[in-house]
Design a protein around this motif. Structure first.
Motif, PDB file in Angstrom:
ATOM      1  N   PRO A  14       0.830  -1.206   0.000  1.00  0.00           N
ATOM      2  CA  PRO A  14       0.000   0.000   0.000  1.00  0.00           C
ATOM      3  C   PRO A  14       0.861   1.251   0.000  1.00  0.00           C
ATOM      4  CG  PRO A  14       0.052  -0.972   2.193  1.00  0.00           C
ATOM      5  CD  PRO A  14       0.797  -1.907   1.285  1.00  0.00           C
ATOM      6  N   THR A  15       0.430   2.228  -0.794  1.00  0.00           N
ATOM      7  CA  THR A  15       1.188   3.478  -0.829  1.00  0.00           C
ATOM      8  C   THR A  15       0.248   4.662  -0.986  1.00  0.00           C
ATOM      9  OG1 THR A  15       2.931   4.714  -1.980  1.00  0.00           O
ATOM     10  CG2 THR A  15       1.510   3.329  -3.345  1.00  0.00           C
ATOM     11  N   PHE A  16       0.683   5.801  -0.451  1.00  0.00           N
ATOM     12  CA  PHE A  16      -0.081   7.046  -0.607  1.00  0.00           C
ATOM     13  C   PHE A  16       0.658   8.003  -1.540  1.00  0.00           C
ATOM     14  CE2 PHE A  16      -3.523   6.483   2.349  1.00  0.00           C
ATOM     15  CZ  PHE A  16      -3.044   5.553   3.264  1.00  0.00           C
ATOM     16  N   ARG A  17       1.648   7.471  -2.249  1.00  0.00           N
ATOM     17  CA  ARG A  17       2.431   8.288  -3.180  1.00  0.00           C
ATOM     18  C   ARG A  17       1.962   8.014  -4.606  1.00  0.00           C
ATOM     19  NH1 ARG A  17       5.358   7.645   1.145  1.00  0.00           N
ATOM     20  NH2 ARG A  17       6.865   9.258   1.803  1.00  0.00           N
ATOM     21  N   SER A  18       1.669   9.114  -5.319  1.00  0.00           N
ATOM     22  CA  SER A  18       1.339   8.960  -6.743  1.00  0.00           C
ATOM     23  C   SER A  18       2.408   9.705  -7.533  1.00  0.00           C
ATOM     24  CB  SER A  18      -0.038   9.558  -7.015  1.00  0.00           C
ATOM     25  OG  SER A  18       0.001  10.955  -6.711  1.00  0.00           O
ATOM     26  N   VAL A  19       2.461   9.464  -8.838  1.00  0.00           N
ATOM     27  CA  VAL A  19       3.501  10.070  -9.674  1.00  0.00           C
ATOM     28  C   VAL A  19       2.835  10.868 -10.787  1.00  0.00           C
ATOM     29  CG1 VAL A  19       5.450   9.569 -11.225  1.00  0.00           C
ATOM     30  CG2 VAL A  19       5.139   8.237  -9.137  1.00  0.00           C
ATOM     31  N   ASP A  20       3.333  12.080 -11.034  1.00  0.00           N
ATOM     32  CA  ASP A  20       2.709  12.901 -12.078  1.00  0.00           C
ATOM     33  C   ASP A  20       3.326  12.599 -13.440  1.00  0.00           C
ATOM     34  OD1 ASP A  20       4.550  15.887 -11.002  1.00  0.00           O
ATOM     35  OD2 ASP A  20       5.101  14.319 -12.438  1.00  0.00           O
ATOM     36  N   SER A  21       2.894  13.340 -14.451  1.00  0.00           N
ATOM     37  CA  SER A  21       3.295  13.011 -15.832  1.00  0.00           C
ATOM     38  C   SER A  21       4.794  13.270 -16.060  1.00  0.00           C
ATOM     39  CB  SER A  21       2.500  13.863 -16.818  1.00  0.00           C
ATOM     40  OG  SER A  21       2.707  15.243 -16.518  1.00  0.00           O
ATOM     41  N   ALA A  22       5.410  14.022 -15.115  1.00  0.00           N
ATOM     42  CA  ALA A  22       6.854  14.265 -15.278  1.00  0.00           C
ATOM     43  C   ALA A  22       7.665  13.322 -14.405  1.00  0.00           C
ATOM     44  CB  ALA A  22       7.190  15.720 -14.917  1.00  0.00           C
ATOM     45  N   GLY A  23       6.973  12.411 -13.721  1.00  0.00           N
ATOM     46  CA  GLY A  23       7.690  11.435 -12.901  1.00  0.00           C
ATOM     47  C   GLY A  23       7.953  11.897 -11.490  1.00  0.00           C
ATOM     48  N   HIS A  24       7.403  13.039 -11.128  1.00  0.00           N
ATOM     49  CA  HIS A  24       7.603  13.532  -9.764  1.00  0.00           C
ATOM     50  C   HIS A  24       6.503  12.995  -8.862  1.00  0.00           C
ATOM     51  CE1 HIS A  24       9.771  16.705 -12.110  1.00  0.00           C
ATOM     52  NE2 HIS A  24      10.675  16.328 -11.255  1.00  0.00           N
ATOM     53  N   THR A  31      -3.169   3.540  -2.796  1.00  0.00           N
ATOM     54  CA  THR A  31      -3.270   2.611  -3.946  1.00  0.00           C
ATOM     55  C   THR A  31      -2.351   1.432  -3.650  1.00  0.00           C
ATOM     56  OG1 THR A  31      -1.421   3.737  -5.045  1.00  0.00           O
ATOM     57  CG2 THR A  31      -3.676   4.468  -5.632  1.00  0.00           C
ATOM     58  N   LEU A  32      -2.424   0.443  -4.508  1.00  0.00           N
ATOM     59  CA  LEU A  32      -1.496  -0.684  -4.376  1.00  0.00           C
ATOM     60  C   LEU A  32      -0.286  -0.413  -5.261  1.00  0.00           C
ATOM     61  CD1 LEU A  32      -3.263  -4.176  -4.281  1.00  0.00           C
ATOM     62  CD2 LEU A  32      -1.913  -3.024  -2.507  1.00  0.00           C
ATOM     63  N   GLY A  33       0.843  -0.151  -4.613  1.00  0.00           N
ATOM     64  CA  GLY A  33       2.081   0.021  -5.370  1.00  0.00           C
ATOM     65  C   GLY A  33       2.665  -1.331  -5.737  1.00  0.00           C
ATOM     66  N   ARG A  34       3.552  -1.316  -6.706  1.00  0.00           N
ATOM     67  CA  ARG A  34       4.210  -2.578  -7.086  1.00  0.00           C
ATOM     68  C   ARG A  34       5.711  -2.401  -6.950  1.00  0.00           C
ATOM     69  NH1 ARG A  34       1.485  -6.596 -11.246  1.00  0.00           N
ATOM     70  NH2 ARG A  34      -0.621  -6.546 -10.421  1.00  0.00           N
TER      71      ARG A  34
END
Ligand SMILES: O=C(NO)[C@@H](O)[C@H](O)[C@@H](O)C(=O)[O-]
Ligand SMILES: [Mg+2]
Ligand SMILES: [Mg+2]
Length: 382
Positions: A14-24, A31-34
């Protein structure tokens, strides 16, 4: 001792980190991270492990490159193995990346440490067993109460100082944020942080990565007035000439290159060209712990510091094995996220920081990650 197996295990967490279109990365909903763990096993039962995104060490990479070089080899011959693996990169049509090479090499270091009963930082040299950290913020956003205004940066900086950080690096706003890039906003955020924390906290800026020379010069001059410690990745790092020009125009130390490929080779060119005042290298970005050390030793030979890029056990091990690195980059941090919450697949944080801002090296054999193997097995992706 010979390497018998090279395996990869992909798993979810589980993670609360998302990544934007520039990779930041930015805070986001759970969400479920892999993640993937590469494991190298010898004929005597010794193992080494390292983590990387699944797409980095996907089955094709392990089968086409890693196993061809490693299986049957002596795991302690790391320089030879690294050179052989690097040889495969050129013909891989970009499929065998520096990050994949780094993950494989980290697992070799972890194996050596576990087999010898020693933490890797002590095998690398062992200069210190705690490293001062700077708080490295996430990039700016448009989240109210997050990092959406200069004042919110100032408020967050106060909290970081209260947590024990003696230095703070701002990542400011970048596209796809609607108003970015904006040199004026970057300067306002830096001024708000300086105002909030006072003159004794070291501050650095790592802003939009594609400013023009003129915009970069404008920001750099403002940072000099705010007594910032360094200015990082403010222009496209593929233009070494731009960095040489900016370095000649400014007194504030220019740090780089971070994102540029070329391992220790390109960084030697930057030193020769006067394109930076402080070198930069991180284990994933330059293909492993060994090339990161080579960059640090190159910097030392020119009387320069090498600020290690990124967090994590391998980068921390390098920071603890050299003198010419002032800080461990602890992050990325955001008001909405609790960095001190450990990842689900580890029993403890790889970089615990005390109230005085020091990160203490694990004395566990190997890289020092306290891996929850049961969790990984239970959450493995078939
Ligand atoms: O620049 C960095 N550290 O200095 C990185 O940590 C960045 O935030 C990195 O994620 C990026 O630039 O995408
Ligand atoms: Mg950076
Ligand atoms: Mg200069």
């Amino acid at each position: 001792m010979k390497i018998e197996r090279v395996t990869g295990t992909e798993f979810t967490y589980p993670t609360f980190r998302s990544v934007d279109s520039a990779g930041h990365s930015h805070p986001g909903p759970e969400t479920l991270g892999r993640m993937a763990m590469i494991t190298i096993t010898t004929d005597e039962g010794h193992q080494g492990h390292a983590f990387a995104p699944p797409e980095v060490i996907r089955p094709y990479v392990l089968a086409s490159y890693a196993r061809k070089v490693l299986v049957g080899a002596d795991p302690f011959m790391r320089e030879k193995l690294w050179m052989s693996l690097e040889h495969w990169q050129r013909g891989s049509a970009g499929q065998f990346t520096d990050r994949a090479l780094a993950a494989i090499e980290q697992a070799l270091w972890d194996l050596a440490g576990r087999a010898l009963g020693q933490p890797v930082y002590r095998l690398l040299g062992g200069y210190r067993d705690k490293v001062p950290a700077y708080g490295s913020t996430m990039c700016g956003d448009e989240l109210k109460g997050g990092l959406s205004t200069p004042d919110e940066y100032g408020q967050f900086a106060e909290k970081l100082v209260a947590r024990g950080y003696k230095a703070i690096k701002l990542h400011t706003w970048m596209p796809p944020v609607s108003f970015a890039p904006d040199p004026g906003m970057d300067i306002k955020a830096c001024a708000a942080v300086r105002e909030a924390v006072g003159p004794d906290v070291a501050l650095m800026l790592d802003g939009y990565h594609n400013y023009s020379r003129i915009d970069a010069l404008r920001i750099g001059r403002a940072l000099e007035q705010l007594n910032f410690a360094w200015f990082e990745e403010m222009m496209n790092e593929q233009s070494m000439a731009s960095y040489a020009w900016l370095s000649s125009q400014l007194d504030i130390p220019i740090v780089g290159p971070e994102s540029l490929s070329g391992k220790h080779h390109s960084r030697a060119d930057w030193v020769q060209a006067g394109a930076c005042d402080i070198l930069r290298a991180g284990v994933p970005g330059v293909g492993g712990i060994t090339p990161t050390l080579k960059v640090a030793h190159l910097a030392e030979s020119f009387g320069m510091e090498c600020e290690v890029h990124g967090n994590g056990a391998a980068n921390l091990a390098v920071c603890a094995a050299i003198r010419n690195c002032r800080w461990y980059e602890r992050g990325l941090l955001h008001p909405f996220l609790e960095y001190d919450d450990k990842p689900a697949y580890l029993h403890s944080l790889p970089d615990p920081m005390d109230e005085h801002g020091y990160v203490h090296l694990s004395q566990r054999p190997g890289l020092g990650e306290d891996i929850d193997f049961d969790y990984i097995e239970a959450h493995a992706v078939a």
